[in-house]
Motif scaffolding. Structure first.
Motif, mmCIF file in Angstrom:
data_model
loop_
_atom_site.group_PDB
_atom_site.id
_atom_site.type_symbol
_atom_site.label_atom_id
_atom_site.label_comp_id
_atom_site.label_asym_id
_atom_site.label_seq_id
_atom_site.Cartn_x
_atom_site.Cartn_y
_atom_site.Cartn_z
ATOM 1 N N ALA A 2 10.076 -10.049 -13.471
ATOM 2 C CA ALA A 2 9.182 -11.184 -13.234
ATOM 3 C C ALA A 2 8.364 -10.979 -11.963
ATOM 4 N N ARG A 3 8.967 -10.362 -10.945
ATOM 5 C CA ARG A 3 8.219 -10.107 -9.704
ATOM 6 C C ARG A 3 7.071 -9.136 -9.959
ATOM 7 N N PHE A 4 7.333 -8.093 -10.740
ATOM 8 C CA PHE A 4 6.284 -7.144 -11.093
ATOM 9 C C PHE A 4 5.187 -7.851 -11.884
ATOM 10 N N ASP A 5 5.598 -8.633 -12.871
ATOM 11 C CA ASP A 5 4.628 -9.331 -13.722
ATOM 12 C C ASP A 5 3.774 -10.328 -12.951
ATOM 13 N N SER A 6 4.280 -10.828 -11.835
ATOM 14 C CA SER A 6 3.522 -11.815 -11.067
ATOM 15 C C SER A 6 2.508 -11.182 -10.119
ATOM 16 N N LEU A 7 2.529 -9.864 -9.990
ATOM 17 C CA LEU A 7 1.562 -9.180 -9.122
ATOM 18 C C LEU A 7 0.163 -9.217 -9.733
ATOM 19 N N PRO A 8 -0.863 -9.149 -8.905
ATOM 20 C CA PRO A 8 -2.223 -9.043 -9.442
ATOM 21 C C PRO A 8 -2.351 -7.775 -10.298
ATOM 22 N N ALA A 9 -3.168 -7.828 -11.315
ATOM 23 C CA ALA A 9 -3.328 -6.703 -12.239
ATOM 24 C C ALA A 9 -3.654 -5.388 -11.534
ATOM 25 N N PRO A 10 -4.541 -5.373 -10.527
ATOM 26 C CA PRO A 10 -4.819 -4.085 -9.872
ATOM 27 C C PRO A 10 -3.579 -3.476 -9.212
ATOM 28 N N VAL A 11 -2.711 -4.303 -8.686
ATOM 29 C CA VAL A 11 -1.489 -3.796 -8.046
ATOM 30 C C VAL A 11 -0.540 -3.256 -9.107
ATOM 31 N N ARG A 12 -0.422 -3.943 -10.226
ATOM 32 C CA ARG A 12 0.436 -3.454 -11.312
ATOM 33 C C ARG A 12 -0.050 -2.105 -11.816
ATOM 34 N N ARG A 13 -1.365 -1.961 -11.971
ATOM 35 C CA ARG A 13 -1.916 -0.675 -12.419
ATOM 36 C C ARG A 13 -1.643 0.411 -11.381
ATOM 37 N N ARG A 28 3.310 -6.228 -2.785
ATOM 38 C CA ARG A 28 2.725 -7.554 -2.556
ATOM 39 C C ARG A 28 2.445 -7.767 -1.068
ATOM 40 N N ARG A 29 3.374 -7.337 -0.223
ATOM 41 C CA ARG A 29 3.200 -7.501 1.222
ATOM 42 C C ARG A 29 1.969 -6.737 1.712
ATOM 43 N N LEU A 30 1.820 -5.479 1.314
ATOM 44 C CA LEU A 30 0.665 -4.687 1.712
ATOM 45 C C LEU A 30 -0.631 -5.275 1.167
ATOM 46 N N TRP A 31 -0.612 -5.647 -0.096
ATOM 47 C CA TRP A 31 -1.782 -6.221 -0.763
ATOM 48 C C TRP A 31 -2.218 -7.523 -0.094
ATOM 49 N N THR A 32 -1.264 -8.404 0.124
ATOM 50 C CA THR A 32 -1.574 -9.706 0.708
ATOM 51 C C THR A 32 -2.126 -9.564 2.118
ATOM 52 N N ALA A 34 -3.710 -6.997 3.401
ATOM 53 C CA ALA A 34 -5.064 -6.436 3.336
ATOM 54 C C ALA A 34 -6.075 -7.479 2.869
ATOM 55 N N ARG A 35 -5.720 -8.231 1.844
ATOM 56 C CA ARG A 35 -6.652 -9.227 1.306
ATOM 57 C C ARG A 35 -6.896 -10.355 2.314
ATOM 58 N N ARG A 36 -5.855 -10.777 3.027
ATOM 59 C CA ARG A 36 -6.028 -11.822 4.045
ATOM 60 C C ARG A 36 -6.904 -11.347 5.193
ATOM 61 N N ALA A 37 -6.894 -10.038 5.435
ATOM 62 C CA ALA A 37 -7.726 -9.460 6.490
ATOM 63 C C ALA A 37 -9.175 -9.276 6.024
ATOM 64 N N GLY A 38 -9.447 -9.648 4.784
ATOM 65 C CA GLY A 38 -10.811 -9.592 4.277
ATOM 66 C C GLY A 38 -11.135 -8.385 3.421
ATOM 67 N N ALA A 39 -10.130 -7.593 3.074
ATOM 68 C CA ALA A 39 -10.368 -6.405 2.255
ATOM 69 C C ALA A 39 -10.733 -6.808 0.826
ATOM 70 N N SER A 40 -11.647 -6.044 0.248
ATOM 71 C CA SER A 40 -11.971 -6.219 -1.165
ATOM 72 C C SER A 40 -10.808 -5.675 -1.991
ATOM 73 N N VAL A 41 -10.863 -5.854 -3.289
ATOM 74 C CA VAL A 41 -9.823 -5.311 -4.162
ATOM 75 C C VAL A 41 -9.733 -3.802 -3.978
ATOM 76 N N ASP A 42 -10.870 -3.122 -3.997
ATOM 77 C CA ASP A 42 -10.869 -1.663 -3.839
ATOM 78 C C ASP A 42 -10.325 -1.250 -2.476
#
Length: 65
Positions: A2-13, A28-32, A34-42
């Protein structure tokens, strides 16, 4: 799973093709962060790539020691 399934699709890929067995929590920690710091998905995916590169370098150094 369930934790994996709850990740954003780009992170799962990203996790599906990662060289190391990353936990959903770590990704999730790394992704969050980066995104909070203003990073785009890429850009956030680059952060995951960089973290994996560092982890692989550490693993290589441990094996060489």
């Amino acid at each position: 799973m369930a934790r994996f399934d709850s990740l954003p699709a780009p992170v799962r890929r990203w996790m599906a093709k990662a060289a190391l067995p990353w936990s959903p929590a770590s990704c999730r920690r790394l992704w969050t962060r980066a995104r909070r710091a203003g990073a785009s998905v890429d850009e956030a995916l680059v952060v995951l790539d960089q973290a994996e590169r560092r982890a692989l370098e550490r693993e290589t150094e441990r094996r060489a020691a």
